[in-house]
Design a protein around this motif. Structure first.
Motif, mmCIF file in Angstrom:
data_model
loop_
_atom_site.group_PDB
_atom_site.id
_atom_site.type_symbol
_atom_site.label_atom_id
_atom_site.label_comp_id
_atom_site.label_asym_id
_atom_site.label_seq_id
_atom_site.Cartn_x
_atom_site.Cartn_y
_atom_site.Cartn_z
ATOM 1 N N GLN A 15 0.836 -1.206 0.000
ATOM 2 C CA GLN A 15 0.000 0.000 0.000
ATOM 3 C C GLN A 15 0.865 1.247 0.000
ATOM 4 N N LEU A 18 2.656 1.665 -3.417
ATOM 5 C CA LEU A 18 1.769 2.075 -4.497
ATOM 6 C C LEU A 18 1.001 3.354 -4.195
ATOM 7 N N GLY A 19 0.942 3.733 -2.934
ATOM 8 C CA GLY A 19 0.197 4.929 -2.548
ATOM 9 C C GLY A 19 -1.307 4.736 -2.665
ATOM 10 N N VAL A 20 -1.779 3.528 -2.292
ATOM 11 C CA VAL A 20 -3.209 3.229 -2.371
ATOM 12 C C VAL A 20 -3.716 2.753 -1.013
ATOM 13 N N SER A 21 -5.029 2.821 -0.854
ATOM 14 C CA SER A 21 -5.632 2.366 0.393
ATOM 15 C C SER A 21 -5.771 0.854 0.400
ATOM 16 N N ARG A 22 -6.079 0.321 1.564
ATOM 17 C CA ARG A 22 -6.278 -1.118 1.719
ATOM 18 C C ARG A 22 -7.440 -1.607 0.864
ATOM 19 N N SER A 23 -8.519 -0.827 0.847
ATOM 20 C CA SER A 23 -9.693 -1.239 0.067
ATOM 21 C C SER A 23 -9.412 -1.196 -1.438
ATOM 22 N N THR A 24 -8.644 -0.212 -1.892
ATOM 23 C CA THR A 24 -8.288 -0.141 -3.318
ATOM 24 C C THR A 24 -7.448 -1.341 -3.710
ATOM 25 N N LEU A 25 -6.462 -1.670 -2.895
ATOM 26 C CA LEU A 25 -5.628 -2.835 -3.184
ATOM 27 C C LEU A 25 -6.484 -4.100 -3.211
ATOM 28 N N ARG A 27 -9.644 -4.349 -3.997
ATOM 29 C CA ARG A 27 -10.427 -4.353 -5.243
ATOM 30 C C ARG A 27 -9.567 -4.761 -6.430
ATOM 31 N N TRP A 28 -8.336 -4.269 -6.483
ATOM 32 C CA TRP A 28 -7.432 -4.619 -7.575
ATOM 33 C C TRP A 28 -7.159 -6.122 -7.591
#
Length: 59
Positions: A15, A18-25, A27-28
């Motif tokens: 996270q 990549l500079g993303v949130s836990r929920s975004t990761l 979903r990916w």
């Protein structure tokens, strides 16, 4: 700095990288945009560093 390609990395490290949130990761991973973990132990996911690095190099 030397990084072992086979070392296992945790979700918080990915996270931050990549500079993303836990929920975004999450979903990916679910949609197939990001590789699934290679190890899930006690509900905790781990990825091989080389898999994450290869994914980043394609972006």
């Amino acid at each position: 700095m030397y990084l072992d390609d086979n070392r296992l990395v945790k979700k918080p490290e990915i996270q931050k990288l990549l500079g993303v949130s836990r929920s975004t990761l999450g979903r990916w991973i679910k949609s197939g945009k990001f590789p699934p973990p290679v190890l899930i132990q006690n509900g905790r996911s781990r990825w091989r560093f080389k898999d994450v690095h290869e994914w980043l190099s394609t972006k």
